[in-house]
Design an enzyme around this catalytic site. Structure first.
Site, PDB file in Angstrom:
ATOM      1  N   SER A 155      -1.669  -4.198   7.287  1.00  0.00           N
ATOM      2  CA  SER A 155      -2.754  -5.082   6.855  1.00  0.00           C
ATOM      3  C   SER A 155      -2.289  -5.858   5.640  1.00  0.00           C
ATOM      4  O   SER A 155      -1.370  -5.412   4.930  1.00  0.00           O
ATOM      5  CB  SER A 155      -3.975  -4.240   6.480  1.00  0.00           C
ATOM      6  OG  SER A 155      -4.906  -5.007   5.727  1.00  0.00           O
ATOM      7  N   TYR A 168      -9.135   2.205   2.622  1.00  0.00           N
ATOM      8  CA  TYR A 168      -8.423   1.412   3.639  1.00  0.00           C
ATOM      9  C   TYR A 168      -7.087   0.902   3.081  1.00  0.00           C
ATOM     10  O   TYR A 168      -6.036   1.018   3.721  1.00  0.00           O
ATOM     11  CB  TYR A 168      -9.313   0.239   4.049  1.00  0.00           C
ATOM     12  CG  TYR A 168      -8.829  -0.586   5.212  1.00  0.00           C
ATOM     13  CD1 TYR A 168      -7.961  -1.660   5.015  1.00  0.00           C
ATOM     14  CD2 TYR A 168      -9.250  -0.329   6.506  1.00  0.00           C
ATOM     15  CE1 TYR A 168      -7.535  -2.438   6.079  1.00  0.00           C
ATOM     16  CE2 TYR A 168      -8.827  -1.104   7.583  1.00  0.00           C
ATOM     17  CZ  TYR A 168      -7.977  -2.154   7.351  1.00  0.00           C
ATOM     18  OH  TYR A 168      -7.551  -2.933   8.420  1.00  0.00           O
TER      19      TYR A 168
HETATM   20  C1  GCO Z   1     -12.123  -6.344   4.152  1.00  0.00           C
HETATM   21  C2  GCO Z   1     -11.497  -6.649   5.504  1.00  0.00           C
HETATM   22  C3  GCO Z   1      -9.991  -6.410   5.451  1.00  0.00           C
HETATM   23  C4  GCO Z   1      -9.378  -6.871   6.766  1.00  0.00           C
HETATM   24  C5  GCO Z   1      -7.990  -6.382   6.997  1.00  0.00           C
HETATM   25  C6  GCO Z   1      -7.047  -7.536   7.060  1.00  0.00           C
HETATM   26  O1  GCO Z   1     -13.015  -5.499   4.069  1.00  0.00           O
HETATM   27  O2  GCO Z   1     -11.670  -6.998   3.183  1.00  0.00           O
HETATM   28  O3  GCO Z   1     -12.080  -5.822   6.504  1.00  0.00           O
HETATM   29  O4  GCO Z   1      -9.746  -5.035   5.232  1.00  0.00           O
HETATM   30  O5  GCO Z   1     -10.089  -6.344   7.835  1.00  0.00           O
HETATM   31  O6  GCO Z   1      -7.524  -5.568   6.009  1.00  0.00           O
HETATM   32  O7  GCO Z   1      -5.752  -7.041   7.356  1.00  0.00           O
END
Ligand code: GCO
Length: 264
Positions: A155, A168
């Site tokens: 990501s 995440y």
């Molecule tokens: C957020 C988004 C990001 C994207 C992803 C892009 O909450 O800012 O969901 O996490 O989904 O990371 O690669």
């Protein structure tokens, strides 16, 4: 003498015919787009998801589109399920996995000071640990055959953070380093392990962000391409890393982000 252009020769570099590709979390979203693209490039794809009915429906759609697909209902966060189902798949008709795409990703957004340990662990389990356990089980066969491709869906948050996404970002940052760790251990077995790092793509995972006018304006301004990515726009990178075109590329992460990580 200038070689005559041979488009067919050029395209064989990206030909996936005869290869079996397992894409985790591919009954929907980015995983399904990647599976569709790999199938169109000739691979026989294995559609994975936790919900057996949804996996079966996806396989029906692929078959109706004359794309080679089988189903593998498996919860990638359940190690016993991973070991059992991959063993059944290998010995029961799917055959050896040539290409593995670790795509499963979940979000549990919250400020770190308010984040439960359950929300933290759920994201680490799905986005990072599952890539380790599935890759460990699949890589053993690739090591024996001295051939394989592993693609980790990282990501932009493998490198950049945003408030409320600490779990995440930690998981995707770990996945970037796991990509390198796999490369330094498995490249000697002719296995290429690389990552694809999507920027902001319009999927179920980001629906609430796309529908938030203020966020939508911010991210389109922050992204040099001034728009969200579309799921099909990841397919080219996936075919590249899945094919012989990347036979000497290892441990790299390709950002498919409309230029976002190039900009302040
Ligand atoms: C957020 C988004 C990001 C994207 C992803 C892009 O909450 O800012 O969901 O996490 O989904 O990371 O690669």
């Amino acid at each position: 003498m200038t070689p005559t252009p041979d488009a067919a020769q050029g395209l064989t570099l990206f030909d996936l015919r005869g290869r079996v590709a397992l894409i985790t979390g591919s009954a929907q979203g980015l995983g399904r787009s990647i599976a569709t693209g790999l199938a169109r490039a000739g691979a026989s794809v294995v559609i994975n998801g936790r919900d057996a009915e949804r996996v079966a429906e996806a396989v029906e759609d692929f078959t109706a589109a004359r794309l080679a697909a089988t189903g593998l209902a498996m919860d990638v966060t359940d190690e016993a399920s991973v070991v059992r189902e991959l063993s059944h798949a290998r010995d029961g008709g799917v055959g050896p996995i040539d290409i593995l795409v670790n795509n499963v990703g979940v979000h549990r957004r919250a400020p770190l000071e308010d984040m439960s340990t359950q929300a933290w662990q759920a994201v680490l389990d799905a986005n990072l640990t599952s890539a380790f356990t599935v890759s460990r089980e699949v890589a053993r066969g690739m090591i024996e055959r001295k051939s394989g491709k592993i693609i980790n869906i990282c990501s932009l948050m493998s490198d950049l953070g945003r408030p409320t996404t600490g779990n995440y970002a930690a998981a995707k940052g770990g996945l970037r380093m796991l990509t390198r760790a796999m490369a330094v251990e498995w490249a000697r077995h002719n296995i290429q392990i690389n990552g694809i790092a999507p920027g902001y793509f319009a999927t179920e995972l980001t629906r609430e962000l796309v529908e938030d006018d203020e966020f939508n304006r911010w991210i389109c301004g922050r992204t040099p391409a001034h728009r969200w990515g579309q799921p099909d726009e990841l397919v080219g990178a996936a075919i590249y890393f899945a094919s012989q075109a990347s036979s000497f590329v290892n441990g790299q992460v390709l950002y498919v982000d409309g230029g976002l990580t190039a900009a302040i």
